[in-house]
Write a protein that holds these residues in place. Structure first.
Motif, mmCIF file in Angstrom:
data_model
loop_
_atom_site.group_PDB
_atom_site.id
_atom_site.type_symbol
_atom_site.label_atom_id
_atom_site.label_comp_id
_atom_site.label_asym_id
_atom_site.label_seq_id
_atom_site.Cartn_x
_atom_site.Cartn_y
_atom_site.Cartn_z
ATOM 1 N N LYS A 66 44.182 -26.874 -42.127
ATOM 2 C CA LYS A 66 44.166 -26.856 -40.666
ATOM 3 C C LYS A 66 44.435 -25.443 -40.154
ATOM 4 O O LYS A 66 43.770 -24.962 -39.229
ATOM 5 N N PHE A 100 39.768 -30.046 -36.203
ATOM 6 C CA PHE A 100 41.073 -29.412 -36.055
ATOM 7 C C PHE A 100 41.049 -28.410 -34.908
ATOM 8 O O PHE A 100 40.842 -27.221 -35.122
ATOM 9 N N TYR A 144 46.148 -29.923 -33.115
ATOM 10 C CA TYR A 144 47.204 -29.351 -33.946
ATOM 11 C C TYR A 144 48.542 -29.388 -33.215
ATOM 12 O O TYR A 144 49.563 -29.782 -33.769
#
Length: 223
Positions: free
Chosen positions: A84, A172, A177
């Motif tokens: 990520k 992502f 996030y």
């Protein structure tokens, strides 16, 4: 020492047809003897099936993780979100750089494993298990990975890698996030505010004390 890193719990030595497992780690989640052995057996089978050094390291590791349900042969620890982070920063390890070997430093090594699994998952999602088997068959027949990919799915590796990166960027985003790490962010922000308030309190107490001493001096020595 044989594994090359402290975070490796098992490895397969294809030339010796050997699997080495650190049994002391097999009770540490998510490792069990069954899934670890399954992972390493996959390595041996792939090397037995594809000879001549045509099997890229990323494909070898990605398929072995895919077959064993995502279990790697390394201890991930706190670096679960490296893929990520690489997606958000754009600092991927290029797949071509993972053809012969993986990086030595711990963080890059873990990212290499995560990228390998994710890329194989992407190939499976786009072309199914049949696409993966076609790639392996062409590698067995002596094709290098670029030619095997073109023959199997009609897309070169670098183009497929770019499409995979685009998919990851859509998945992502900074919003997702931050949402997934909202608790940690709020906790860290609260800790910063608390420390800031404590420092301000110390400064005010010191200033108050200094002013009090100045008043006492002024009383002892009036104009």
């Amino acid at each position: 020492g044989m594994g090359g890193s402290d975070i490796i719990v098992a490895f397969a030595a294809s030339k010796e047809n050997l699997i080495v497992i650190d049994n002391s780690k097999m009770k540490t989640h998510p490792f069990t003897m069954e899934v670890t052995l399954k992972h390493e057996l996959c390595h041996l089978l792939l090397h037995h099936y594809i000879r001549g050094g045509n099997l890229p390291r990323w494909l070898n590791e990605g398929i072995s993780q895919w077959v064993s349900g995502g279990i790697t042969e390394i201890i991930i620890g706190e670096n679960k979100d490296l893929l990520k982070q690489a997606t958000l920063s754009g600092r991927f390890i290029r797949i071509n750089d993972l053809t012969e070997r993986f990086p030595q430093d711990e963080k890059s090594l873990q990212l290499a494993y995560q990228e390998s699994r994710s890329f194989v998952d992407y190939i499976y999602g786009e072309f199914g298990s049949g696409g993966i088997l076609q790639i392996l068959n062409h590698l067995r027949d002596g094709y290098k990975i670029d030619a095997a990919m073109l023959e199997s799915v009609s897309i070169p590796v670098d183009e497929l890698e770019n499409r995979w990166h685009d998919r990851l960027r859509k998945k992502f985003t900074w919003f997702t996030y931050l949402s997934n790490h909202l608790y940690q962010i709020l906790f860290s922000f609260s800790a910063v505010i608390l420390i800031y308030g404590f420092i301000r309190l110390l400064i005010r107490k010191k200033a108050y004390k200094d002013n009090g001493e100045d008043d006492e001096i002024d009383q002892d020595f009036p104009d």
